[in-house]
Design a protein around this motif. Structure first.
Motif, PDB file in Angstrom:
ATOM      1  N   ASN A  43      22.762 -51.430  85.175  1.00 46.34           N
ATOM      2  CA  ASN A  43      24.169 -50.652  84.803  1.00 46.34           C
ATOM      3  C   ASN A  43      24.552 -50.356  83.414  1.00 46.34           C
ATOM      4  O   ASN A  43      25.242 -49.379  83.348  1.00 46.34           O
ATOM      5  CB  ASN A  43      25.308 -51.685  85.378  1.00 46.34           C
ATOM      6  N   THR A  44      23.983 -50.996  82.471  1.00 42.77           N
ATOM      7  CA  THR A  44      24.350 -50.576  81.207  1.00 42.77           C
ATOM      8  C   THR A  44      23.605 -49.352  80.757  1.00 42.77           C
ATOM      9  O   THR A  44      24.151 -48.241  80.243  1.00 42.77           O
ATOM     10  CB  THR A  44      23.971 -51.667  79.951  1.00 42.77           C
ATOM     11  N   GLY A  45      22.249 -49.080  81.307  1.00 45.60           N
ATOM     12  CA  GLY A  45      21.608 -47.980  81.207  1.00 45.60           C
ATOM     13  C   GLY A  45      22.094 -46.846  81.915  1.00 45.60           C
ATOM     14  O   GLY A  45      21.826 -45.732  81.159  1.00 45.60           O
ATOM     15  N   ALA A  46      22.453 -47.027  82.857  1.00 43.83           N
ATOM     16  CA  ALA A  46      23.123 -46.048  84.040  1.00 43.83           C
ATOM     17  C   ALA A  46      24.585 -45.431  83.198  1.00 43.83           C
ATOM     18  O   ALA A  46      24.541 -44.360  83.142  1.00 43.83           O
ATOM     19  CB  ALA A  46      23.370 -46.522  85.247  1.00 43.83           C
ATOM     20  N   ASN A  47      25.354 -46.594  82.635  1.00 46.32           N
ATOM     21  CA  ASN A  47      26.425 -46.096  81.794  1.00 46.32           C
ATOM     22  C   ASN A  47      26.132 -45.187  80.696  1.00 46.32           C
ATOM     23  O   ASN A  47      26.542 -44.197  80.357  1.00 46.32           O
ATOM     24  CB  ASN A  47      27.367 -47.056  81.554  1.00 46.32           C
ATOM     25  N   ASP A  48      24.974 -45.727  80.002  1.00 43.55           N
ATOM     26  CA  ASP A  48      24.485 -44.941  78.782  1.00 43.55           C
ATOM     27  C   ASP A  48      24.232 -43.508  79.050  1.00 43.55           C
ATOM     28  O   ASP A  48      24.410 -42.468  78.374  1.00 43.55           O
ATOM     29  CB  ASP A  48      23.409 -45.466  77.937  1.00 43.55           C
ATOM     30  N   ARG A  49      23.500 -43.242  80.203  1.00 40.58           N
ATOM     31  CA  ARG A  49      23.224 -41.909  80.698  1.00 40.58           C
ATOM     32  C   ARG A  49      24.180 -41.215  81.019  1.00 40.58           C
ATOM     33  O   ARG A  49      24.192 -39.963  80.700  1.00 40.58           O
ATOM     34  CB  ARG A  49      21.897 -42.184  81.567  1.00 40.58           C
ATOM     35  N   ALA A  50      25.032 -41.823  81.804  1.00 38.70           N
ATOM     36  CA  ALA A  50      26.354 -40.880  82.144  1.00 38.70           C
ATOM     37  C   ALA A  50      27.098 -40.305  80.721  1.00 38.70           C
ATOM     38  O   ALA A  50      27.578 -39.320  80.706  1.00 38.70           O
ATOM     39  CB  ALA A  50      27.141 -41.969  82.895  1.00 38.70           C
ATOM     40  N   VAL A  51      27.292 -41.380  79.883  1.00 39.92           N
ATOM     41  CA  VAL A  51      27.975 -41.034  78.694  1.00 39.92           C
ATOM     42  C   VAL A  51      27.202 -39.741  77.953  1.00 39.92           C
ATOM     43  O   VAL A  51      27.861 -39.044  77.375  1.00 39.92           O
ATOM     44  CB  VAL A  51      28.286 -42.115  77.831  1.00 39.92           C
ATOM     45  N   ALA A  52      25.902 -40.037  77.844  1.00 40.14           N
ATOM     46  CA  ALA A  52      25.061 -39.111  76.991  1.00 40.14           C
ATOM     47  C   ALA A  52      25.133 -37.698  77.780  1.00 40.14           C
ATOM     48  O   ALA A  52      25.110 -36.879  77.132  1.00 40.14           O
ATOM     49  CB  ALA A  52      23.489 -39.601  77.152  1.00 40.14           C
ATOM     50  N   GLN A  53      25.056 -37.625  79.155  1.00 37.22           N
ATOM     51  CA  GLN A  53      25.395 -36.311  79.877  1.00 37.22           C
ATOM     52  C   GLN A  53      26.691 -35.925  79.624  1.00 37.22           C
ATOM     53  O   GLN A  53      26.810 -34.550  79.116  1.00 37.22           O
ATOM     54  CB  GLN A  53      25.032 -36.580  81.262  1.00 37.22           C
ATOM     55  N   SER A  54      27.644 -36.414  79.360  1.00 34.67           N
ATOM     56  CA  SER A  54      29.010 -36.109  79.130  1.00 34.67           C
ATOM     57  C   SER A  54      28.987 -35.561  77.829  1.00 34.67           C
ATOM     58  O   SER A  54      29.616 -34.435  77.358  1.00 34.67           O
ATOM     59  CB  SER A  54      30.128 -37.182  79.267  1.00 34.67           C
ATOM     60  N   LEU A  55      28.251 -36.290  76.718  1.00 39.26           N
ATOM     61  CA  LEU A  55      28.560 -35.765  75.250  1.00 39.26           C
ATOM     62  C   LEU A  55      27.589 -34.489  75.399  1.00 39.26           C
ATOM     63  O   LEU A  55      28.142 -33.575  74.464  1.00 39.26           O
ATOM     64  CB  LEU A  55      27.902 -36.781  74.413  1.00 39.26           C
ATOM     65  N   THR A 113      20.710 -38.943  72.690  1.00 35.98           N
ATOM     66  CA  THR A 113      20.082 -40.569  72.690  1.00 35.98           C
ATOM     67  C   THR A 113      20.795 -41.622  72.418  1.00 35.98           C
ATOM     68  O   THR A 113      21.514 -41.452  71.522  1.00 35.98           O
ATOM     69  CB  THR A 113      18.734 -40.304  71.870  1.00 35.98           C
ATOM     70  N   PRO A 114      21.022 -42.561  73.432  1.00 38.97           N
ATOM     71  CA  PRO A 114      21.735 -43.749  72.946  1.00 38.97           C
ATOM     72  C   PRO A 114      20.747 -44.440  71.841  1.00 38.97           C
ATOM     73  O   PRO A 114      19.762 -44.458  71.757  1.00 38.97           O
ATOM     74  CB  PRO A 114      21.589 -44.806  74.260  1.00 38.97           C
ATOM     75  N   GLN A 115      21.574 -45.119  70.918  1.00 43.46           N
ATOM     76  CA  GLN A 115      21.221 -45.599  69.709  1.00 43.46           C
ATOM     77  C   GLN A 115      21.133 -47.184  69.676  1.00 43.46           C
ATOM     78  O   GLN A 115      20.666 -48.007  69.113  1.00 43.46           O
ATOM     79  CB  GLN A 115      21.800 -45.128  68.442  1.00 43.46           C
ATOM     80  N   ALA A 116      21.988 -47.763  70.772  1.00 44.20           N
ATOM     81  CA  ALA A 116      21.988 -49.201  70.730  1.00 44.20           C
ATOM     82  C   ALA A 116      21.997 -49.524  72.433  1.00 44.20           C
ATOM     83  O   ALA A 116      21.948 -48.945  73.047  1.00 44.20           O
ATOM     84  CB  ALA A 116      23.469 -49.719  70.358  1.00 44.20           C
ATOM     85  N   GLY A 117      21.691 -50.951  72.572  1.00 43.86           N
ATOM     86  CA  GLY A 117      21.666 -51.329  73.737  1.00 43.86           C
ATOM     87  C   GLY A 117      20.199 -51.995  74.323  1.00 43.86           C
ATOM     88  O   GLY A 117      19.708 -52.140  73.379  1.00 43.86           O
TER      89      GLY A 117
END
Length: 143
Positions: A43-55, A113-117
């Motif tokens: 779920n954390t990875g999916a949320n990171d991808r959704a936020v990255a798509q928005s950015l 690209t997500p940098q943390a997590g």
């Protein structure tokens, strides 16, 4: 003699039977715990991808409003939802076929690209958006 039969009928669990039952419950409990851990990471990875798509979409919208001659490469770190993301913009405008084949076109690539997590591969994968933008100049045939 009736006391002996009565005691045999009321036998409880032995220590070994209890230990085996505890081991079985422990294995089942650890399986459920690992499932919860996997779910949280997924779920954390999916949320990171959704936020990255928005950015990435937001960056593309900003580049659409930027004058054609002012679109340049950039790297920036953006913190959203308490997590850092690297937003990289690359502009190819040399007129080569890879860039659109004309100096009037710019190929713009935005990578977020997500940098943390999570450190697992697919959970840290980048979101990449590519567009081809043309100059608003009409050229010599329209003058």
């Amino acid at each position: 003699m009736s006391d002996v039969k009565h005691k045999e009928a009321q036998r409880g669990f032995t220590l070994i039977e209890t230990a085996i039952a505890m081991v079985v419950l422990l294995v089942a409990g650890l399986g459920a715990a690992s499932l919860f851990s996997y779910s949280i990471n997924y779920n954390t990875g999916a949320n990171d991808r959704a936020v990255a798509q928005s950015l990435a979409q937001r960056q593309m919208e900003q580049l659409r409003q930027t004058p054609f001659g002012q679109i340049v490469d950039s790297d920036q770190t953006v913190t959203t939802a308490g997590r850092p993301f690297l937003v990289t913009t690359r502009v190819c405008d040399d007129g080569s076929p890879a860039c659109g084949g004309s100096p009037a076109f710019k190929k713009i690539t935005v990578t977020v690209t997500p940098q943390a997590g999570a450190s697992r591969g697919w959970m840290r994968s980048s979101v990449i958006l590519v567009t081809l933008r043309g100059s608003t100049n009409l050229g010599p045939f329209y003058q």
